[in-house]
Structures are given as structure tokens and as C-alpha cells.
Design a protein around this motif. Structure first.
Motif, PDB file in Angstrom:
ATOM      1  N   ALA A 100      47.876 125.497  -3.154  1.00 34.18           N
ATOM      2  CA  ALA A 100      46.596 126.174  -2.933  1.00 34.18           C
ATOM      3  C   ALA A 100      45.554 125.602  -3.891  1.00 34.18           C
ATOM      4  CB  ALA A 100      46.753 127.672  -3.153  1.00 34.18           C
ATOM      5  N   ARG A 101      44.600 124.905  -3.323  1.00 30.18           N
ATOM      6  CA  ARG A 101      43.516 124.348  -4.125  1.00 30.18           C
ATOM      7  C   ARG A 101      42.274 124.302  -3.258  1.00 30.18           C
ATOM      8  NH1 ARG A 101      46.883 120.085  -2.678  1.00 30.18           N
ATOM      9  NH2 ARG A 101      45.871 118.301  -1.681  1.00 30.18           N
ATOM     10  N   PRO A 102      41.097 124.316  -3.874  1.00 27.59           N
ATOM     11  CA  PRO A 102      39.856 124.351  -3.086  1.00 27.59           C
ATOM     12  C   PRO A 102      39.717 123.122  -2.191  1.00 27.59           C
ATOM     13  CG  PRO A 102      39.439 124.887  -5.391  1.00 27.59           C
ATOM     14  CD  PRO A 102      40.838 124.385  -5.327  1.00 27.59           C
ATOM     15  N   ARG A 103      39.309 123.368  -0.964  1.00 29.57           N
ATOM     16  CA  ARG A 103      38.944 122.304  -0.026  1.00 29.57           C
ATOM     17  C   ARG A 103      37.466 122.495   0.300  1.00 29.57           C
ATOM     18  NH1 ARG A 103      44.603 122.488  -0.646  1.00 29.57           N
ATOM     19  NH2 ARG A 103      45.610 120.902   0.621  1.00 29.57           N
ATOM     20  N   GLN A 104      36.633 121.712  -0.331  1.00 21.86           N
ATOM     21  CA  GLN A 104      35.200 121.902  -0.187  1.00 21.86           C
ATOM     22  C   GLN A 104      34.722 121.637   1.237  1.00 21.86           C
ATOM     23  OE1 GLN A 104      33.553 123.230  -2.604  1.00 21.86           O
ATOM     24  NE2 GLN A 104      35.248 123.078  -4.069  1.00 21.86           N
ATOM     25  N   ARG A 105      35.442 120.813   1.975  1.00 24.08           N
ATOM     26  CA  ARG A 105      35.016 120.425   3.325  1.00 24.08           C
ATOM     27  C   ARG A 105      35.890 121.070   4.390  1.00 24.08           C
ATOM     28  NH1 ARG A 105      36.487 115.412   3.857  1.00 24.08           N
ATOM     29  NH2 ARG A 105      35.183 115.010   5.672  1.00 24.08           N
ATOM     30  N   SER A 106      36.502 122.219   4.075  1.00 23.73           N
ATOM     31  CA  SER A 106      37.463 122.818   4.997  1.00 23.73           C
ATOM     32  C   SER A 106      36.852 123.124   6.361  1.00 23.73           C
ATOM     33  CB  SER A 106      38.070 124.079   4.392  1.00 23.73           C
ATOM     34  OG  SER A 106      37.065 125.044   4.130  1.00 23.73           O
ATOM     35  N   LEU A 107      35.657 123.694   6.387  1.00 22.08           N
ATOM     36  CA  LEU A 107      35.047 124.029   7.668  1.00 22.08           C
ATOM     37  C   LEU A 107      34.670 122.766   8.439  1.00 22.08           C
ATOM     38  CD1 LEU A 107      34.219 126.267   9.527  1.00 22.08           C
ATOM     39  CD2 LEU A 107      32.004 126.390   8.365  1.00 22.08           C
TER      40      LEU A 107
END
Length: 214
Positions: A100-107
Motif C-alpha cells: 500500500a503506497r500512494p499512486r498519484q496517477r491512480s485515476l
């Protein structure tokens, strides 16, 4: 966490039932290669780990070579220092594990590669909740394509996954009957996200953790 006595690898491997899928959590380092996988499979095959012979399929999924038991299906996934190995008889499980880590471009990624309804569901979520939802979808979709024996080149927009009341559900799969599929979230540490999928009847998932070097 070390597996309790009743979940010692050799004991559980010997007792693998046709209505079960065993999932083992093992310590992983890149330098180990497929050694942890071979050690787990060796217990189910009742051979020494160095005698486990694997071959990569057309899409990179490892499989046992002859004369190993063809009824034994398996899959594995690793991320960082963690790996999960799924094993079952007369089934081809797919499993995926992500930190679990941030995905800045997930959307942006979802709109480009996921189904339209999945991307729309993510877009409706508050930004603070979107990353966790994206990772859950990603691991579920990876598990499905691995169970299919295909990579993500299969097309992540050719099927759709939903999370209803905390349960994962395959909502649509092009060219297949979703009612013939099982999809489960695996509860691990808060910083790990995982899912397992298979085509076939519902099965009990039996989970264990192996100590390093077991």
C-alpha cells in the motif's frame, strides 16, 4: 508471525483437500529467485526442492513440468520483502500482492486501462479513499488475469470488478460466465493488499505464514 503447529508446511501440504486453496505467506528477497516457491511446491509434491522443475507458459505463468502431478495448480506474487503462494488441486489460482503506497496517477491509470464502470466508481470517491480503492481493484484484476493464465496484455478493460459490502465480485468478464468464478480479498497487514481468484466452485482458503528458512 510464524505458522502455528497445525499449519506447519509439511502437515498442511499432505492434507490438501480438493475443496481448499492453501495460501502461504513467505519472506522474499530478489536474490532468492523462485527458491521459496520451489520449497513450498516440494512439500506438496513430496520431493526435494531442487527436484521441482518449472517452465514458463506463453504469458509468463510458471507451471510444473512432467512427471510432476498435473493436478496441482499454483501461482505466486511478491512485493518488497513479502510473497504469497497459492496452491490447490484441479484449479488454476491467480494471486496478487501489492504494498500500500500512494499512486498519484491512480485515476488517470484507471481511466486509461480499467473498464468504464470501474473508473467511474473511483472518480466518485473522495481523493483520500481513492488510493486504497484503486489498489484493491488492481490486485483483484491482476489475480483474475493470472488465473486466466494471461498477463495484463489480456486487457484490463475486458472485465470488471466491484467491491460490495466489503466483498470482491467479478461483475463482467468478456467471453466467460462470471458465476463460474471466485474472487477473494486476503486480509494481511494494513500496508499490504492482496487478492486471489480462480475459476470453479467456492473453496475454503487456508492461510499460513512460514518463517524464513522453513
Amino acid at each position: 508471525m510464524i505458522a502455528p503447529p497445525e499449519l506447519v508446511l509439511a502437515n498442511v501440504a499432505e492434507a490438501l483437500r480438493d475443496d481448499e486453496i492453501h495460501v502461504w505467506r513467505v519472506h522474499y528477497r530478489q536474490a532468492l529467485g523462485r527458491k521459496p516457491l520451489c520449497e513450498v511446491l516440494a512439500a506438496y509434491l513430496d520431493v526435494a526442492a531442487e527436484r521441482v522443475a518449472l517452465v514458463d507458459g506463453e504469458h509468463g505463468r510458471p507451471a510444473l513440468t512432467a512427471p510432476h502431478d498435473p493436478s496441482l495448480g499454483f501461482n505466486w506474487s511478491h512485493s518488497g520483502e513479502h510473497a504469497l503462494i497459492a496452491v490447490g488441486r484441479n484449479v488454476a489460482p491467480g494471486i496478487d500482492l501489492e504494498r500500500a503506497r500512494p499512486r498519484q496517477r491512480s485515476l488517470e491509470i484507471a481511466r486509461r486501462f480499467f473498464s468504464a464502470d470501474e473508473a467511474a466508481a473511483l472518480a466518485r470517491l473522495p481523493a483520500a479513499a481513492r488510493n486504497a480503492a484503486f489498489l484493491e481493484l488492481w490486485t483483484a484484476k491482476e489475480a483474475v488475469v493470472k488465473a486466466l493464465g494471461r498477463g495484463i496484455a489480456f486487457g484490463l478493460d475486458r472485465f470488471s470488478v466491484a467491491s460490495d459490502a466489503g466483498q470482491l465480485r467479478l461483475r463482467y468478464l468478456q467471453g466467460d460466465d462470471v458465476d463460474a468464478w471466485q474472487l477473494r480479498r486476503l486480509e494481511l497487514d494494513p500496508d499490504l493488499v492482496a487478492a486471489v481468484a480462480w475459476r470453479g466452485d467456492a473453496r475454503r482458503i487456508r492461510f499460513g505464514t512460514l518463517a524464513s528458512g522453513e
